[in-house]
Design a protein around this motif. Structure first.
Motif, mmCIF file in Angstrom:
data_model
loop_
_atom_site.group_PDB
_atom_site.id
_atom_site.type_symbol
_atom_site.label_atom_id
_atom_site.label_comp_id
_atom_site.label_asym_id
_atom_site.label_seq_id
_atom_site.Cartn_x
_atom_site.Cartn_y
_atom_site.Cartn_z
ATOM 1 N N UNK A 1 37.730 0.707 15.951
ATOM 2 C CA UNK A 1 38.209 1.941 16.487
ATOM 3 C C UNK A 1 39.231 2.802 15.563
ATOM 4 N N UNK A 2 39.913 2.070 15.016
ATOM 5 C CA UNK A 2 41.136 2.842 14.045
ATOM 6 C C UNK A 2 40.407 3.180 12.612
ATOM 7 N N UNK A 3 39.310 2.239 12.340
ATOM 8 C CA UNK A 3 38.392 2.331 11.193
ATOM 9 C C UNK A 3 37.573 3.947 11.179
ATOM 10 N N UNK A 4 37.070 3.999 12.539
ATOM 11 C CA UNK A 4 36.229 4.891 12.856
ATOM 12 C C UNK A 4 37.144 6.400 12.636
ATOM 13 N N UNK A 5 38.394 6.187 13.154
ATOM 14 C CA UNK A 5 39.115 7.488 13.375
ATOM 15 C C UNK A 5 39.679 7.844 11.827
ATOM 16 N N UNK A 6 39.739 6.634 10.905
ATOM 17 C CA UNK A 6 40.406 6.818 9.709
ATOM 18 C C UNK A 6 39.330 7.558 8.816
ATOM 19 N N UNK A 7 38.131 6.903 9.000
ATOM 20 C CA UNK A 7 37.025 7.628 8.201
ATOM 21 C C UNK A 7 36.727 9.035 8.489
ATOM 22 N N UNK A 8 36.755 9.362 9.713
ATOM 23 C CA UNK A 8 36.701 10.638 10.050
ATOM 24 C C UNK A 8 37.869 11.465 9.611
ATOM 25 N N UNK A 9 38.979 10.853 9.431
ATOM 26 C CA UNK A 9 40.206 11.832 8.988
ATOM 27 C C UNK A 9 40.074 11.843 7.208
ATOM 28 N N UNK B 1 48.560 -1.149 13.329
ATOM 29 C CA UNK B 1 47.800 -1.124 14.771
ATOM 30 C C UNK B 1 46.967 -2.450 14.916
ATOM 31 N N UNK B 2 46.290 -3.055 13.699
ATOM 32 C CA UNK B 2 45.567 -4.240 13.960
ATOM 33 C C UNK B 2 46.577 -5.316 14.217
ATOM 34 N N UNK B 3 47.665 -5.426 13.168
ATOM 35 C CA UNK B 3 48.430 -6.463 13.430
ATOM 36 C C UNK B 3 49.211 -6.572 14.688
ATOM 37 N N UNK B 4 49.638 -5.299 15.140
ATOM 38 C CA UNK B 4 50.199 -5.165 16.487
ATOM 39 C C UNK B 4 49.232 -5.745 17.916
#
Length: 208
Positions: free
Chosen positions: A192-200, A156-159
């Protein structure tokens, strides 16, 4: 309950013709009962534990009353020297086989209940196996989910960086602003993705 005395030799001698209790002077009823209790009409060599030597407490009370009324200087405790209280052997009734079998069944049931109560928190063999396999499978699934999440984060970050960099070419003519804009957008998406990843990840580890 004791109701008889085993007459001692002292009482036996007192009933002899020359003894302190001259049978001829005793009341007929008392004399007959004493002679029958002491076996005077039978052999003199009877054993002390023989039934012929058993004197009832009632007969002893009658003898005491006679000594008191006749004004005799002979005391009852002197006559009873060597005598013993007769305690008959208690014969236990035979046990009912049905009752014994029922009691044994109840004992087995109580033992089983106690065993179940003791081992209720102990897992059996199947539970141990299933628990080990399920835990291993859950850990593998958690690691797999974590790897997929990290891979999605990188993609996602690369894209986002690539799309922003290509799109900024239509706005900026120089490469530096294009790269800066791409980095800003990629950072925002990455956070944003890191926040979602941490919660997951927290949710996955919370289920372990």
């Amino acid at each position: 309950m004791a109701a008889y005395l085993v007459a001692g030799d002292r009482l036996f001698r007192a009933m002899d013709p020359g003894g302190e209790l001259n049978p001829e002077k005793l009341p007929p009823t008392l004399r007959t009962e004493l002679e029958a209790a002491l076996g005077k009409k039978q052999k003199k060599g009877d054993s002390r534990s023989s039934p012929e030597r058993l004197v009832s407490f009632r007969l002893i009370r009658d003898l005491k009353q006679y000594l008191k009324e006749s004004g005799s200087t002979l005391y009852l405790h002197e006559l009873l020297e060597g005598s013993e209280i007769y305690l008959p052997e208690v014969v236990k009734p035979p046990q009912n086989p049905e009752l014994v079998a029922r009691l044994e069944k109840i004992k087995i049931q109580l033992a089983n209940q106690e065993y179940k109560q003791i081992t209720r928190n102990v897992t059996c063999q199947d539970s141990r196996h299933s628990g080990t396999l399920s835990d291993l499978g859950k850990q593998v699934r958690s690691v797999k989910a974590l790897v997929i999440t990290i891979f999605n984060f990188i993609v996602t970050v690369v894209a986002a960086f690539a799309c922003t960099y290509l799109g900024s070419q239509y706005i900026f003519t120089e490469m530096a602003p294009q790269i800066l804009a791409a980095l800003i957008v990629a950072s925002v998406v990455g956070l944003a993705e890191m926040y979602v990843m941490v919660r997951t990840v927290e949710g996955e580890f919370g289920e372990l």
